[in-house]
Design a protein around this motif. Structure first.
Motif, short mmCIF file in Angstrom:
data_model
loop_
_atom_site.label_atom_id
_atom_site.label_comp_id
_atom_site.label_asym_id
_atom_site.label_seq_id
_atom_site.Cartn_x
_atom_site.Cartn_y
_atom_site.Cartn_z
N ALA A 1 -11.83 6.25 9.50
CA ALA A 1 -11.44 4.80 9.34
C ALA A 1 -12.69 3.99 9.34
O ALA A 1 -12.70 2.96 8.63
CB ALA A 1 -10.34 4.26 10.18
N ARG B 1 -10.89 2.81 0.02
CA ARG B 1 -10.00 2.01 -0.85
C ARG B 1 -9.82 0.78 -0.01
O ARG B 1 -10.07 -0.46 -0.46
CB ARG B 1 -8.88 2.56 -1.44
N ALA B 2 -9.42 0.85 1.33
CA ALA B 2 -9.07 -0.07 2.15
C ALA B 2 -10.31 -1.28 2.29
O ALA B 2 -9.90 -2.36 2.62
CB ALA B 2 -8.32 0.43 3.22
N MET C 1 0.81 -1.25 -0.29
CA MET C 1 0.05 0.02 -0.02
C MET C 1 0.72 1.47 -0.29
O MET C 1 1.93 1.39 0.87
CB MET C 1 -0.97 -0.06 1.20
N ARG D 1 0.80 7.13 2.70
CA ARG D 1 -0.39 8.32 2.85
C ARG D 1 0.53 9.75 3.07
O ARG D 1 1.26 9.93 3.76
CB ARG D 1 -1.08 8.14 3.69
N ALA E 1 -8.33 6.79 1.01
CA ALA E 1 -7.71 5.80 1.66
C ALA E 1 -8.65 4.78 2.59
O ALA E 1 -8.57 3.40 2.27
CB ALA E 1 -6.51 6.19 2.54
N ALA E 2 -9.16 5.20 3.30
CA ALA E 2 -10.22 4.47 4.02
C ALA E 2 -11.16 3.79 3.32
O ALA E 2 -11.31 2.43 3.72
CB ALA E 2 -11.09 5.13 5.18
#
Length: 309
Positions: free
Chosen positions: A85, A111-112, A1, A4, A108-109
């Protein structure tokens, strides 16, 4: 990953340009450089599990400060990032609309959690004011489905808040304590929304999501209206001072009274110039022209003035 992109990280700046930690002026974040004065923290704050009375006192103070409307609940947690998150837990299925450029933790949250980022989805995220350009959204930008309104920097623009929308089931307003009160290390954030909408977040956060010291400091700070008024006046004056100082070096693109964004033609070169003077700034992977600067502490203006002179 992929890593960030964030502000902070003085250790990386020191590794590149050297200097002792105290030599460095960190302007890479949008944190108030004159924090709320810390009260005495009792031993019980550190040793006991936070009790309901202390949690209720914090929520009452937050409700009054942010004028939380009837029909909306407020949830306190250990930092707004903890809420971000967990947003995929409550967001409707499908792509998530996150107008860019903006704070990257939202993408990011999601996509995770296996979600796509793009327009047309039932979930929308509006950072208001936006980071890094300070864009202010309007009620017309709120869409059905679920709209998350991040007002982490909104305490410098209290007249533009959209807290009143939080009584609707399709709106959540997020607040960050660390920015305006200058105590990011305390880790304190809030979600404001309808009881049914916040219920899964409340369950996910567990029973003791705010520490005893954070409960005490947050309650006192949120009830200190005089400090908030005086702080807004000082931040506005310092933001204008920074703009004047940067006029020969770049064009103001936007920002808030906690950070300013400038077009400096070649951002990496300006960051290097400042780095050699032990001043840490923020540049962005999606623009080779933008430089973001926070505000110096009142005692550290000469260091910045000398670097830009």
């Amino acid at each position: 990953m992929a890593a960030r992109d964030h502000g902070g990280g003085i250790d990386a700046a020191r590794a590149r340009w050297g200097g002792a930690l105290d030599d460095w002026l960190d302007l890479s974040t949008g944190i108030n450089p004159v924090p709320y004065p810390l009260p005495s923290i009792t031993m019980r704050d550190w040793t006991a599990l936070p009790d309901r009375d202390a949690q209720s006192a914090l929520l009452d103070a937050a409700r009054a400060f942010w004028r939380v409307p009837d029909g909306a609940e407020i949830l306190a947690v250990h930092g707004a990032s903890a809420l971000i998150a967990r947003l995929p837990v409550i967001a409707p299925p499908g792509p998530v609309d996150i107008p860019a450029p903006t704070y990257n933790e939202y993408a990011a949250a999601f996509r995770a959690a296996g979600r796509d980022i793009g327009p047309g989805g039932a979930t929308r995220v509006l950072v208001h004011p936006n980071n890094p350009d300070g864009r202010l959204w309007s009620r017309g930008d709120v869409t059905p489905g679920l709209t998350v309104i991040d007002e982490s920097f909104g305490d410098v623009t209290p007249d533009r808040t959209m807290e009143s929308l939080a009584r609707e089931k399709h709106v959540i307003v997020l607040k960050s304590f660390g920015k305006f009160w200058g105590l990011a290390g305390l880790r304190l954030g809030f979600a404001i929304g309808h009881t049914d909408t916040l219920a899964p977040l409340r369950e996910a956060m567990g029973p003791w999501s705010v520490s005893g010291p954070a409960l005490r400091v947050g309650t006192l700070a949120l009830t200190d209206r005089e400090w908030a008024v005086e702080t807004r006046i000082r931040l506005a004056a310092d933001a204008r001072r920074l703009d004047r100082l940067m006029e020969p070096h770049g064009r103001l693109v936007g920002g808030t009274d906690l950070f300013r964004l400038y077009d400096v033609t070649y951002a990496a070169a300006m960051q290097d110039r400042l780095g050699q003077a032990r001043i840490w700034s923020r540049i962005f992977p999606y623009s080779d022209r933008w430089l973001r600067l926070g505000l110096p502490h009142p005692d550290r203006w000469p260091q910045l003035e000398e670097a830009l002179g």
